[in-house]
Design a protein around this motif. Structure first.
Motif, PDB file in Angstrom:
ATOM      1  N   ALA A 122      -9.860  -1.770   2.822  1.00 31.48           N
ATOM      2  CA  ALA A 122      -8.935  -1.383   3.896  1.00 31.48           C
ATOM      3  C   ALA A 122      -8.217  -2.600   4.461  1.00 31.48           C
ATOM      4  N   LYS A 123      -8.944  -3.706   4.601  1.00 30.65           N
ATOM      5  CA  LYS A 123      -8.317  -4.935   5.090  1.00 30.65           C
ATOM      6  C   LYS A 123      -7.291  -5.456   4.097  1.00 30.65           C
ATOM      7  N   HIS A 165     -10.049  -6.446  -5.086  1.00 25.41           N
ATOM      8  CA  HIS A 165      -9.125  -5.426  -4.581  1.00 25.41           C
ATOM      9  C   HIS A 165      -7.718  -5.968  -4.367  1.00 25.41           C
ATOM     10  N   ALA A 166      -7.586  -7.280  -4.191  1.00 32.06           N
ATOM     11  CA  ALA A 166      -6.248  -7.863  -4.056  1.00 32.06           C
ATOM     12  C   ALA A 166      -5.430  -7.638  -5.314  1.00 32.06           C
ATOM     13  N   ARG A 167      -6.116  -7.515  -6.447  1.00 36.64           N
ATOM     14  CA  ARG A 167      -5.425  -7.293  -7.713  1.00 36.64           C
ATOM     15  C   ARG A 167      -4.956  -5.843  -7.866  1.00 36.64           C
ATOM     16  N   ILE A 213      -2.365   2.814   5.524  1.00 38.35           N
ATOM     17  CA  ILE A 213      -2.821   3.727   6.564  1.00 38.35           C
ATOM     18  C   ILE A 213      -3.094   2.907   7.818  1.00 38.35           C
ATOM     19  N   GLU A 214      -2.630   3.376   8.967  1.00 43.95           N
ATOM     20  CA  GLU A 214      -2.689   2.553  10.176  1.00 43.95           C
ATOM     21  C   GLU A 214      -4.100   2.446  10.750  1.00 43.95           C
ATOM     22  N   VAL A 247     -13.625   7.098   5.716  1.00 42.74           N
ATOM     23  CA  VAL A 247     -14.265   6.747   4.448  1.00 42.74           C
ATOM     24  C   VAL A 247     -15.723   6.400   4.724  1.00 42.74           C
ATOM     25  N   GLY A 248     -16.511   6.376   3.643  1.00 41.74           N
ATOM     26  CA  GLY A 248     -17.913   6.009   3.824  1.00 41.74           C
ATOM     27  C   GLY A 248     -18.781   6.650   2.789  1.00 41.74           C
TER      28      GLY A 248
END
Length: 211
Positions: free
Chosen positions: A148-149, A98-100, A123-124, A210-211
């Motif tokens: 999310a992180k 996901h970093a990409r 998103i906070e 999310v989920g």
């Protein structure tokens, strides 16, 4: 996975049988779900506690709805070390993937003074719903929390249904702690979604679920 054995009866109604779990069949539950959501909006924590007792058989209240550090530590003692290492390796792989995908803000000023660009803002506050019972998989935690992180969300709140004993599956707690979840609440079902959406005196309102 559903297995359908073909015979004279199933062949006749095979299409309707296969579509039983289609989204088109969800309308029959909509009224009940809306009722729960509205009840949580109005009565907040009181409604959450009542529905948790009704659907999960767990006695949850203001003193035990939030998972404690002690409960997380106990979960580590019960989870096999091999599984913990698998969870950690999975986190590395998911984070790398996901970093990409992370988008960056950019701005450009033209010679005539016009400024072009886009601002990418994380998103906070994010709510993550993780199933419980027979569907309690640590991977459900990782695949929702890690993106999310990576995106830079400041606070991640997780809800997951407790067992009748009021406890959360140990693997779920370990995965949540390793992934960096900030708060874990013992509540599932539509009442959990309502609590995250509207906020209660205990469970904070989030910007996205999310989920």
């Amino acid at each position: 996975m559903r297995i359908v054995k073909l015979d004279a009866g199933t062949k006749k109604d095979i299409l309707s049988n296969l579509l039983k779990r289609s989204p088109s069949q969800y309308d029959e539950y909509q009224a009940d779900v809306n009722k729960i959501l509205e009840d949580v909006r109005l009565r907040q924590d009181e409604a959450v506690f009542e529905y948790t007792a009704k659907f999960d058989g767990a006695k949850i209240n203001a003193s035990n709805i939030l998972v404690t550090e002690e409960e997380i530590e106990e979960a580590y003692n019960k989870v096999d070390n091999e599984l913990i290492e698998i969870i950690r390796k999975s986190i590395e792989n998911i984070r790398d993937f996901h970093a990409r995908q992370v988008q960056q803000s950019w701005f450009e000023t033209k010679e005539n003074g016009i400024i072009l660009g886009q601002r990418v803002t994380p998103i906070e506050n994010v709510g993550v719903y993780v199933p419980g019972g027979k569907a309690a998989y640590p991977s459900s935690v990782l695949m929702n929390v890690i993106p999310a992180k990576v995106a830079g969300c400041k606070k991640i709140v997780m809800t997951t249904p407790p067992g009748p004993d009021g406890r959360i599956y140990e693997g779920t707690l370990v995965a949540a702690n390793e992934a960096g979840v900030d708060e874990i609440y013992k509540v599932g079902g539509a009442q959990a979604i309502g609590a995250l959406a509207f906020g209660t005196s205990i469970i904070p309102k989030v910007d996205q679920i999310v989920g």
